[in-house]
Design an enzyme around this catalytic site. Structure first.
Site, PDB file in Angstrom:
ATOM      1  N   ASP A 176      73.685  91.455  49.603  1.00 25.12           N
ATOM      2  CA  ASP A 176      72.712  91.035  50.596  1.00 25.12           C
ATOM      3  C   ASP A 176      71.478  91.929  50.542  1.00 25.12           C
ATOM      4  O   ASP A 176      71.399  92.845  49.727  1.00 25.12           O
ATOM      5  CB  ASP A 176      73.327  91.040  51.992  1.00 25.12           C
ATOM      6  CG  ASP A 176      73.785  92.421  52.436  1.00 25.12           C
ATOM      7  OD1 ASP A 176      73.622  93.389  51.670  1.00 25.12           O
ATOM      8  OD2 ASP A 176      74.312  92.538  53.554  1.00 25.12           O
ATOM      9  N   ASP A 387      82.112  84.566  53.794  1.00 27.94           N
ATOM     10  CA  ASP A 387      82.386  85.994  53.600  1.00 27.94           C
ATOM     11  C   ASP A 387      82.717  86.671  54.921  1.00 27.94           C
ATOM     12  O   ASP A 387      82.163  86.333  55.968  1.00 27.94           O
ATOM     13  CB  ASP A 387      81.185  86.700  52.953  1.00 27.94           C
ATOM     14  CG  ASP A 387      80.061  86.999  53.945  1.00 27.94           C
ATOM     15  OD1 ASP A 387      80.058  88.100  54.540  1.00 27.94           O
ATOM     16  OD2 ASP A 387      79.182  86.131  54.124  1.00 27.94           O
TER      17      ASP A 387
END
Length: 479
Positions: A176, A387
């Site tokens: 990310d 996730d």
């Protein structure tokens, strides 16, 4: 830009005119995308019927954000199919939006719907990557924020990239931007943000020099500007400036298969004017991130992050703008509701938009949510990957996942005498193959670290087995 929501008649001036003017009138959009824009405008009418779920607060007519990058400002080749990354549809359910597919990456295939384990610092909690691989784990999520602070992108790059650094050379990785963790400094966890109704946290970190120029006990934990966001390291208090470009550069150093652009994460409780500004800023940051990424793709895919909270109008605008840009996949982010019911309501009206035109040809990821109930509720809306640190976090607290529900190993004395009985009948994980509940009860009560490892192995295996069963249910026409 003017966004209003009076009398349930939404003004879609921003996205409708944006897409129409740039793409139809100027004829600047790649050919394969032109046919989709009429469908997009129809979608706007379809979802305006959900007006009751939107905060009717007017947005100031004086608000005038910087202009957004148009789709035509990106190179034409960026809209072409990637030879190193693609989504392959295997089966589309006739009962729902659920689908079975494969995501092809340079480091292997991801079967979808699929669970994505979180390795925050480049390490899974309680088990190593060999054990995770044996448990069926394919895609693993690593957090750029933590890796930026320790060991640092330059160290990982010098080691040959993240795959080599963590010795997971033949499995895919996603990283990310670090934005989620940075904005968590300001508002806390999702629960803390909901409990405080979006009130900023007060920072209590000082550098070793006692510098209070940016963050003090009485000041905000982060400072947002158009260029990026300032924050302090939780490790040593040093001031760090994160920009869309710098997060992409860091993820280029990692060499992850899928990268996420910088976005602003607002809390659930937020004034609508501020939410509008936040969504607009995220769009500008994501476009900047994409432009930086396209300078040197390096066989990496980039997903956009769709924002807008639970606001129908803003979510629709976000979907329409971001899917008009050459991203490789779509992540659903931002505030996703105050509970699972609101999350599923959001997905119910939003996910059909991803069935339009070219959008259905790209993978969709739900950020930060992968508990069993949410997965089962969300996959029928067409989500491909999920996730969460859910299974490893549970293992640290003595909770084991089974087909009969959660098992709390320390609750009651029945587990202490469960000789020869595995955690879950029929489970083929190494923990269930070698140990019974009685021994695991003993390890947990004695606070032996081995319990966390054995529990984590089982829970990660359970999640991957769950996803395999759900994929089969879709193929069998049950979902």
């Amino acid at each position: 830009m003017c966004v209003s929501s009076s009398n349930n008649n939404y003004n879609y001036n921003y996205n409708y005119n944006y897409n129409y003017n740039y793409n139809y009138k100027n004829n600047n959009t790649p050919k394969e995308y032109k046919s989709d824009f009429k469908k997009i405008t129809k979608g706007l009418k379809l979802f305006s019927s959900n007006a009751s779920s939107v905060n009717k607060q007017e947005v100031s007519s004086e608000y005038s954000p910087p202009s957004l990058d148009s789709p035509s400002s990106f190179p034409e080749w960026a809209y072409e199919a990637r030879d190193f990354f693609r989504y392959e549809l295997i089966y589309q359910s006739e009962k729902s939006l659920a689908r079975v597919g494969r995501i092809h990456t340079p480091h292997g295939i991801i079967d979808t719907p699929g669970f994505v384990a979180v390795a925050t610092n480049g390490a899974l909690k309680g088990l190593d990557f060999r054990q995770a691989d044996e448990a069926g784990q394919q895609l693993v999520f690593c957090n750029s924020y933590h890796l930026m602070l320790q060991p640092g992108p330059e160290v990982i790059q010098e080691a040959g990239g993240l795959h080599k650094y963590i010795n997971r050379p033949n499995k895919p990785l996603i990283t990310d931007s670090g934005g989620f963790q940075v904005f968590s400094l300001a508002y806390g966890s999702v629960k803390e943000s909901l409990d405080s109704e979006g009130e900023l946290k007060r920072a209590n970190i000082k550098s070793r020099r006692g510098d209070k120029s940016f963050m003090t006990k009485d000041g905000p934990a982060v400072k947002v500007t158009e260029d990026g966001v300032y924050f302090r390291s939780y490790r040593d208090g040093r001031k760090i400036f994160l920009t869309p470009e710098s997060t992409v550069e860091a993820q280029k150093s990692y060499g992850s298969d899928i990268i996420i652009p910088l976005d602003q994460l607002p809390p659930y409780h937020i004034d609508r004017q501020k939410l509008v500004e936040s969504v607009d800023r995220s769009h500008r940051w994501e476009a900047r991130s994409l432009r930086k990424h396209l300078e040197d793709v390096k066989q990496q895919a980039m997903y956009c992050v769709v924002h807008g909270g639970v606001d129908v109008e803003l979510r629709t605008e976000s979907v329409n703008y971001l899917t008009s840009l050459p991203f490789d996949g779509y992540a659903i982010g931002g505030s996703l509701g105050k509970n699972s019911e609101e999350l599923l309501e959001l997905l119910d009206w939003m996910m059909p938009m991803f069935e339009q035109g070219h959008r259905k040809d790209k993978p969709r990821h739900l950020l930060g949510i992968a508990d069993e109930a949410s997965i089962q509720g969300a996959l029928v809306h067409g989500i491909d990957t999920f996730d969460s640190c859910y299974p490893t976090r549970l293992s640290r607290h003595g909770t084991l996942l089974t087909k009969e529900g959660k098992m709390h190993i320390a609750s009651g004395k029945r587990h202490s005498k469960a000789y020869g009985l595995p955690i879950d009948e029929g489970c083929t994980c190494s923990t269930c193959s070698h140990y019974d509940r009685a021994y695991l009860w003993h390890l947990f009560k004695a606070r032996e670290p081995l319990f966390i490892q054995l529990a984590a192995v089982h829970n990660v295996h359970y999640m991957n087995d769950l996803m395999a069963r759900l994929r089969q249910d879709i193929l069998d026409g049950k979902l």
